[in-house]
Design an enzyme around this catalytic site. Structure first.
Site, PDB file in Angstrom:
ATOM      1  N   SER A 151       0.833  -1.204   0.000  1.00  0.00           N
ATOM      2  CA  SER A 151       0.000   0.000   0.000  1.00  0.00           C
ATOM      3  C   SER A 151       0.870   1.258   0.000  1.00  0.00           C
ATOM      4  O   SER A 151       1.747   1.402  -0.844  1.00  0.00           O
ATOM      5  CB  SER A 151      -0.956  -0.058   1.197  1.00  0.00           C
ATOM      6  OG  SER A 151      -1.997   0.867   1.079  1.00  0.00           O
ATOM      7  N   ASP A 204      -5.744  -4.249  -2.085  1.00  0.00           N
ATOM      8  CA  ASP A 204      -4.823  -3.730  -1.082  1.00  0.00           C
ATOM      9  C   ASP A 204      -3.931  -4.812  -0.465  1.00  0.00           C
ATOM     10  O   ASP A 204      -4.416  -5.788   0.108  1.00  0.00           O
ATOM     11  CB  ASP A 204      -5.648  -3.054   0.013  1.00  0.00           C
ATOM     12  CG  ASP A 204      -4.805  -2.553   1.168  1.00  0.00           C
ATOM     13  OD1 ASP A 204      -3.690  -2.075   0.919  1.00  0.00           O
ATOM     14  OD2 ASP A 204      -5.282  -2.636   2.310  1.00  0.00           O
TER      15      ASP A 204
END
Length: 283
Positions: free
Chosen positions: A39, A160
């Protein structure tokens, strides 16, 4: 520095802390042979391995309050809180250009963590044949459930990286590194709690049941990894850099002053612990 990995946690705008740490590393010519991030950690890490000192600051702090960066209005209209086109297209290609040539010439092994929606497992990428592939993988690594769409890449749906492996220590271990410098974006003692949206995850991602399960178990993965990191720290295999002062910045922070202060905190705390870090990597 041989056989030492740098592990970068995500955390959205809390990544301003990591940006400060990495700029201190660049100022002191501290380079790691292996860097892995998920991320925001991956985004910060890419500029670091490309040697672009100050780029992360410009992206996160100077543009953090830009209306295209975070928009609650867009969240309600398009289900996108973060402006993913702005962050992964306009910023790196126009406003704050990413130096792909320098990235390509790197000697550092750079790894980006994502979550495979079909398997619910982490999927890591270390090969980026062109600029588009790098930006697409980093976009996937930053695509948060419910507020961003998944990304199709190499026949898989990805989201993610912080879901399946929020602090990607294991890839550094499996790469053969004996020591690991871990940059966290939470204060010491943080324990992730179970989310209360399990019923909605099951409905929203009914076509990806293993991904829904990964969302349900995310808190356990985080807390278990933190326990592993603390044990490895006691065994002098891990050196942790994390915010020492209480955090005033959230994942979706837009206040430029707060972001600047967090960046400076990261820089200063890395500087304060530089002697200890040097002893760790040289021992």
């Amino acid at each position: 520095m041989d056989q030492t990995g740098l592990v970068l946690e995500g955390g959205g705008m809390r990544g301003a802390y990591t940006a400060g740490v990495l700029d201190f590393f660049l100022d002191e010519d501290i380079h790691f042979p292996y860097v892995v991030g998920a991320s925001a950690g991956a985004c910060n890490g890419s500029s670091y391995v490309a040697g672009q000192r100050g780029r992360n600051y410009e992206v996160m702090v100077e543009y953090g309050d830009h209306p295209e960066y975070i928009s609650f209005k867009r969240m309600f209209t398009n289900r996108q809180l973060f402006g993913m086109d702005f962050i992964f297209d306009k910023l790196p290609n126009q406003l704050v250009p990413f130096d792909y040539d320098s990235f390509l010439a790197r000697t550092t092994e750079f790894v980006v963590g994502t979550t495979n929606m079909r398997t619910g497992e982490p999927q890591f990428f270390d090969h980026f044949p062109d600029r588009i592939s790098l930006l697409k993988v980093m976009r996937a690594s930053s695509s948060l459930p419910l507020i961003a769409p998944s990304i199709s890449y190499l026949g898989e749906e990805l989201m993610d990286g912080g879901i399946a492996d929020p602090i990607p220590l294991q890839p550094s271990v499996e790469a053969g590194n004996r020591k690991h410098v871990v940059v966290l974006t939470r204060n010491d003692g943080h324990i992730k709690k179970k989310l209360k949206l399990n019923w909605y995850f099951n409905r929203k991602y009914k076509n990806f049941p293993k991904f829904a399960q990964a969302l349900r178990n995310r808190h356990q993965k985080y807390n278990n990894t933190m326990s592993q990191i603390k044990k490895m720290e006691e065994d002098q295999q891990v050196f942790i850099l994390r915010p020492l002062r209480p955090l005033q910045v959230s994942r979706i922070e837009k206040n430029r002053d707060r972001l600047h202060q967090l960046y400076m905190q990261g820089y200063q705390e890395a500087e304060q612990q530089s002697d200890e870090l040097a002893k760790f990597v040289q021992s």
